[in-house]
Motif scaffolding. Sequence first.
Motif, PDB file in Angstrom:
ATOM      1  N   VAL A   1       0.869  -1.181   0.000  1.00  0.00           N
ATOM      2  CA  VAL A   1       0.000   0.000   0.000  1.00  0.00           C
ATOM      3  C   VAL A   1       0.899   1.223   0.000  1.00  0.00           C
ATOM      4  CG1 VAL A   1      -1.733   1.303   1.265  1.00  0.00           C
ATOM      5  CG2 VAL A   1      -1.901  -1.193   1.141  1.00  0.00           C
ATOM      6  N   LEU A   2       0.858   1.965  -1.092  1.00  0.00           N
ATOM      7  CA  LEU A   2       1.722   3.136  -1.244  1.00  0.00           C
ATOM      8  C   LEU A   2       1.146   4.374  -0.585  1.00  0.00           C
ATOM      9  CD1 LEU A   2       2.660   2.684  -5.015  1.00  0.00           C
ATOM     10  CD2 LEU A   2       3.908   1.864  -2.998  1.00  0.00           C
ATOM     11  N   ASP A   3      -0.170   4.491  -0.611  1.00  0.00           N
ATOM     12  CA  ASP A   3      -0.797   5.696  -0.065  1.00  0.00           C
ATOM     13  C   ASP A   3      -2.249   5.390   0.257  1.00  0.00           C
ATOM     14  OD1 ASP A   3      -0.965   8.309   0.778  1.00  0.00           O
ATOM     15  OD2 ASP A   3      -1.349   9.132  -1.216  1.00  0.00           O
ATOM     16  N   TYR A   4      -2.786   6.197   1.153  1.00  0.00           N
ATOM     17  CA  TYR A   4      -4.169   6.014   1.567  1.00  0.00           C
ATOM     18  C   TYR A   4      -4.756   7.392   1.883  1.00  0.00           C
ATOM     19  CZ  TYR A   4      -8.098   5.170   4.732  1.00  0.00           C
ATOM     20  OH  TYR A   4      -9.323   5.193   5.341  1.00  0.00           O
ATOM     21  N   GLU A   5      -5.932   7.672   1.331  1.00  0.00           N
ATOM     22  CA  GLU A   5      -6.623   8.929   1.631  1.00  0.00           C
ATOM     23  C   GLU A   5      -8.100   8.643   1.814  1.00  0.00           C
ATOM     24  OE1 GLU A   5      -5.830  12.354  -0.810  1.00  0.00           O
ATOM     25  OE2 GLU A   5      -3.780  11.683  -1.279  1.00  0.00           O
ATOM     26  N   GLU A   6      -8.752   9.523   2.553  1.00  0.00           N
ATOM     27  CA  GLU A   6     -10.194   9.375   2.783  1.00  0.00           C
ATOM     28  C   GLU A   6     -10.807  10.747   2.981  1.00  0.00           C
ATOM     29  OE1 GLU A   6     -10.644   8.834   7.528  1.00  0.00           O
ATOM     30  OE2 GLU A   6      -9.684   7.131   6.499  1.00  0.00           O
TER      31      GLU A   6
ATOM     32  N   GLN B   1     -21.602   9.568   3.825  1.00  0.00           N
ATOM     33  CA  GLN B   1     -20.790   8.457   3.371  1.00  0.00           C
ATOM     34  C   GLN B   1     -19.341   8.920   3.257  1.00  0.00           C
ATOM     35  OE1 GLN B   1     -22.777   6.874  -0.254  1.00  0.00           O
ATOM     36  NE2 GLN B   1     -23.126   5.080   1.033  1.00  0.00           N
ATOM     37  N   ALA B   2     -18.437   7.951   3.317  1.00  0.00           N
ATOM     38  CA  ALA B   2     -17.019   8.250   3.210  1.00  0.00           C
ATOM     39  C   ALA B   2     -16.470   7.600   1.950  1.00  0.00           C
ATOM     40  CB  ALA B   2     -16.264   7.737   4.427  1.00  0.00           C
ATOM     41  N   ALA B   3     -15.501   8.282   1.345  1.00  0.00           N
ATOM     42  CA  ALA B   3     -14.783   7.719   0.207  1.00  0.00           C
ATOM     43  C   ALA B   3     -13.355   7.435   0.633  1.00  0.00           C
ATOM     44  CB  ALA B   3     -14.805   8.679  -0.976  1.00  0.00           C
ATOM     45  N   ALA B   4     -12.829   6.285   0.273  1.00  0.00           N
ATOM     46  CA  ALA B   4     -11.457   5.909   0.592  1.00  0.00           C
ATOM     47  C   ALA B   4     -10.725   5.561  -0.693  1.00  0.00           C
ATOM     48  CB  ALA B   4     -11.434   4.722   1.548  1.00  0.00           C
ATOM     49  N   TYR B   5      -9.466   5.948  -0.749  1.00  0.00           N
ATOM     50  CA  TYR B   5      -8.640   5.716  -1.929  1.00  0.00           C
ATOM     51  C   TYR B   5      -7.370   4.979  -1.499  1.00  0.00           C
ATOM     52  CZ  TYR B   5     -11.548   9.695  -3.352  1.00  0.00           C
ATOM     53  OH  TYR B   5     -12.601  10.538  -3.589  1.00  0.00           O
ATOM     54  N   ILE B   6      -7.111   3.819  -2.087  1.00  0.00           N
ATOM     55  CA  ILE B   6      -5.911   3.027  -1.798  1.00  0.00           C
ATOM     56  C   ILE B   6      -5.022   3.014  -3.032  1.00  0.00           C
ATOM     57  CG2 ILE B   6      -5.027   0.707  -1.331  1.00  0.00           C
ATOM     58  CD1 ILE B   6      -6.296   1.743   1.118  1.00  0.00           C
ATOM     59  N   HIS B   7      -3.784   3.458  -2.856  1.00  0.00           N
ATOM     60  CA  HIS B   7      -2.812   3.385  -3.939  1.00  0.00           C
ATOM     61  C   HIS B   7      -1.984   2.126  -3.703  1.00  0.00           C
ATOM     62  CE1 HIS B   7       0.311   5.743  -6.554  1.00  0.00           C
ATOM     63  NE2 HIS B   7      -0.376   4.851  -7.246  1.00  0.00           N
ATOM     64  N   MET B   8      -2.077   1.172  -4.598  1.00  0.00           N
ATOM     65  CA  MET B   8      -1.504  -0.152  -4.357  1.00  0.00           C
ATOM     66  C   MET B   8      -0.514  -0.531  -5.462  1.00  0.00           C
ATOM     67  SD  MET B   8      -3.541  -3.779  -3.889  1.00  0.00           S
ATOM     68  CE  MET B   8      -4.311  -3.258  -2.357  1.00  0.00           C
TER      69      MET B   8
END
Length: 561
Positions: free
Chosen positions: A500-505, A515-522
């Motif tokens: 996992v390179l990065d994570y944002e929400e 609602q929440a949005a999550a972004y995973i850079h993989m």
Amino acid sequence: MMNYQKYRRNPVIDYPEREWPGKEIEKAPIWCSVDLRDGNQALVDPMVVEEKIEMFQYLVKLGFKEIEVGFPAASQIEFDFLRHLIEHDMIPDDVYVQVLTQCREELIARTFESIQGCKQAIVHIYNSTSTLQRDVVFHMDRPHIVDIAVKGTELVKKYAADFPGKIVLEYSPESFTGTELDFALEICTAVQKTWGATKENPIIINLPSTVEMNTPNVYADQIEWMNRHFENRESIILSIHPHNDRGTGVASAELALLAGAERVEGTLFGNGERTGNVDVLNIAYNMFSQGINPELEIGHINEIIDIYERCCKIPIHPRHPYAGKLVFTAFSGSHQDAINKGVQAMKERKSEIWQVPYLPIDPADIGREYEPIVRINSQSGKGGVAFVMDTYFGFKLPKAMHKEFANVIQKISEKQGEVSPQQIMDNFKREYLDQKEPLHFKKLRIEDLSGDVESGEFDTKVIVDYTLAGKPGTFDAVGNGPIDAVKRGLQITFGMNIRVLDYEEHALQNGSNAQAAAYIHMMDAESGRVTYGVGVSSNITRASVRAMFSAVNRLELVKGV
């Protein structure tokens, strides 16, 4: 080769003492709408009385205090229209109606007949003064042309003496731009003196660019020269009436204002003979964009467009300044990115001063909306797609994700042209939110292991229910937090080597139903391939796990299905 030698340059004036280049426009001029005369006579299908009434009432609503209503002595429709306005008490006390007439007694008599009962009016007389028209049209010398203007003024003065209301005289040396300046001054001064103009009872001297004959600076020189050579200057209201034959009517008007003009005659959106009159709205919005009060109520441009198009039957060009459908739209990727950043900077700084690249004014100030600002086609870039996702749908894509998703939209736009916001969102769902095959996350349970001796270095245990190609399965794993635990479970269960390179929400909306949005850079550590996954849920942890599964499916890491 085009035969350019059949034309010759129009002369400029030798005027080195000009001062207008060092000046600035500081206030709005007196505005006079000529939509109902110059504008109307240029229509393929001229307005009927009902349309003229609607247009007149709207011009009043916009704040015009002087409105040329027609040439009532030459047209029964225009005569009847003016009588309707007067007899139905439709002319506000602070509005001057302006009537146009040539310098002939029968026409002037008929003109005064048309304004009977009017409290105040501007009687506008004119005759052509240019060297060309004196030669080929009238076959008259200078003294005869002056005599026409003086006699016309005497006639207006005679009829005005018996008129119970207030009469203001306006005189135009038609084709002023083709008239020698010394002669233009001579004839205007003769009319001024004949009328007996004073500071308390001024005359309007209107110097029209009846035909644009040279660059705007030449017109400004002509206006300043006249302005500085008039006698008894305080008895004159200096007016201009620019046309747009060379496409520089607005520039001519603005430079003429620098040169001393106090009044502008023009039309909404520049309708008029040939290429049109000067566009009053364009000048007014230009002033507004410089922090100058235009003194017109023009904060609702869509309404202005609607009435104009209905009465004039002429569509507004999509690139028309301020009014066109596309003028607050950016297709260029670099423009889109700059607009996006400018709007964000305004919000972050809570600035009350508008400063956004490529947008000279806030579209909302004239009744336009932000939605059309950024539109996506093959020329667009990553910033524009990100802007649409944020502005329309609330997804604040991580910066590193902009190019990845923009590449998806780019391929579509190259095939079909412009891509609508809904198409962009549909593809976002397909590429990220709906990436549920072959591995579909179903359910998550979390256990806190802190204080558990047997857990060793890890503080979280997860139990994940999923389906693989439709078949249910479960794995459990431990890690430092839910995301780390799920990552470890995916690695062990499916033999993946992922990082996992990065994570944002972020929250997508406010309130209890947010609602929440999550972004995973993989990254797939074996191949070096990277991608983003996106998940949405009312629970941020579930959104994060969905994002992780989305990324795994996008990287196609599940083997042997």
